[in-house]
Enzyme design. Structure first.
Site, PDB file in Angstrom:
ATOM      1  N   HIS A 168      -4.257   5.809  -1.574  1.00 61.61           N
ATOM      2  CA  HIS A 168      -5.201   5.970  -0.538  1.00 61.61           C
ATOM      3  C   HIS A 168      -4.240   6.206   0.986  1.00 61.61           C
ATOM      4  CE1 HIS A 168      -9.198   4.733   0.767  1.00 61.61           C
ATOM      5  NE2 HIS A 168      -9.004   3.843   1.692  1.00 61.61           N
TER       6      HIS A 168
ATOM      7  N   ASP B 228      -7.342  11.265   1.666  1.00 69.46           N
ATOM      8  CA  ASP B 228      -7.226  11.018  -0.131  1.00 69.46           C
ATOM      9  C   ASP B 228      -8.591  11.362   0.324  1.00 69.46           C
ATOM     10  OD1 ASP B 228      -7.225   8.771   1.807  1.00 69.46           O
ATOM     11  OD2 ASP B 228      -8.347   8.210  -0.602  1.00 69.46           O
TER      12      ASP B 228
ATOM     13  N   ASN C 173     -14.063   5.743   4.343  1.00 71.36           N
ATOM     14  CA  ASN C 173     -14.465   3.869   4.936  1.00 71.36           C
ATOM     15  C   ASN C 173     -13.731   4.832   6.423  1.00 71.36           C
ATOM     16  OD1 ASN C 173     -16.357   2.295   4.127  1.00 71.36           O
ATOM     17  ND2 ASN C 173     -14.393   0.810   3.252  1.00 71.36           N
TER      18      ASN C 173
ATOM     19  N   ASN D  21      -9.869   1.447   7.126  1.00 70.81           N
ATOM     20  CA  ASN D  21     -11.221   1.454   8.220  1.00 70.81           C
ATOM     21  C   ASN D  21     -11.891   0.587   9.225  1.00 70.81           C
ATOM     22  OD1 ASN D  21     -12.195   0.968   4.810  1.00 70.81           O
ATOM     23  ND2 ASN D  21     -12.765  -0.851   5.067  1.00 70.81           N
TER      24      ASN D  21
ATOM     25  N   PHE E  28      -5.100  -0.643   9.904  1.00 69.73           N
ATOM     26  CA  PHE E  28      -6.263  -0.073   8.578  1.00 69.73           C
ATOM     27  C   PHE E  28      -7.272   1.259   8.355  1.00 69.73           C
ATOM     28  CE2 PHE E  28      -3.753  -4.132   8.530  1.00 69.73           C
ATOM     29  CZ  PHE E  28      -3.055  -4.382   6.995  1.00 69.73           C
TER      30      PHE E  28
ATOM     31  N   TYR F  28       0.727  -1.091  -0.031  1.00 71.02           N
ATOM     32  CA  TYR F  28       0.301  -0.297   0.178  1.00 71.02           C
ATOM     33  C   TYR F  28       1.000   1.084  -0.003  1.00 71.02           C
ATOM     34  CZ  TYR F  28      -3.804  -2.697   1.990  1.00 71.02           C
ATOM     35  OH  TYR F  28      -4.215  -4.321   1.139  1.00 71.02           O
TER      36      TYR F  28
END
Length: 186
Positions: A20, A91, A112, A66, A64, A15
């Protein structure tokens, strides 16, 4: 005066350079520019430094995206920092690429990470720096887009945008939300 800057993103090398993860990229830039380095702590990578008499803690949640609110809430409580002194860097698909916008409150707009922060804080009244990533993707490809890396064309402006985001974050801590918005939001 104490401030908490929360860069949103996902942990893991897959990632690292994705759209993101722009919050992590800005957080890394802030730490580097202020001679600070992150250490792994409860629910986040954490660093702190002083800027113009302000104590600034920067976190990159390890929960993470979420579950970002869990780390934000823990560190805000731990450091006794009220919501108006928290800045979330996120973002934003709704803003064109190269657009940076600071706001004092707002909805999650389907994000999220922001949804979880709202749920944890029981409020949408917290400052955020929205980093426009645009919406240049085909129908049904939103996840691939946000979890994709910046294009070669986008990379031309990326370092400058990260630098400006860091500058806006420090401005928020030193001169406040309203004055920073007046100075930077176009």
């Amino acid at each position: 005066m104490k401030y908490l800057i929360v860069g949103l993103g996902n942990i893991g090398p897959e990632y690292a350079n994705t759209r993101h993860n722009i919050g992590f990229m800005v957080a890394d830039h802030l730490a580097k520019e202020n001679g600070a380095s992150f250490t792994m702590d409860r629910l986040a990578y954490v660093t702190d430094f002083k800027h113009k008499g302000r104590s600034i803690t920067v976190i990159k949640p390890t929960t993470f995206m979420n579950l970002s609110g869990k780390a934000l809430k823990y560190w805000a409580n731990q450091l006794k920092i009220k919501a108006e002194n928290i800045l979330v860097i996120v973002d934003d698909l709704a803003l064109p690429y190269t657009t940076l916008r600071m706001k004092g409150k707002g909805g999650a707009a389907g994000h999220n990470g922001l949804k979880d922060i709202e749920a944890q804080l029981q409020s949408s009244a917290y400052p955020r720096l929205r980093f426009g990533i645009g919406d240049n993707y085909s129908k049904g490809k939103q996840v691939d887009f946000v979890l994709g890396e910046f294009s070669e064309d986008e990379k031309i402006d990326l370092d400058t945008l990260i630098e400006k985001s860091a500058e806006m974050s420090l401005s928020f801590c030193s001169i406040g939300l309203a004055r920073t918005m007046n100075q930077y939001n176009k």
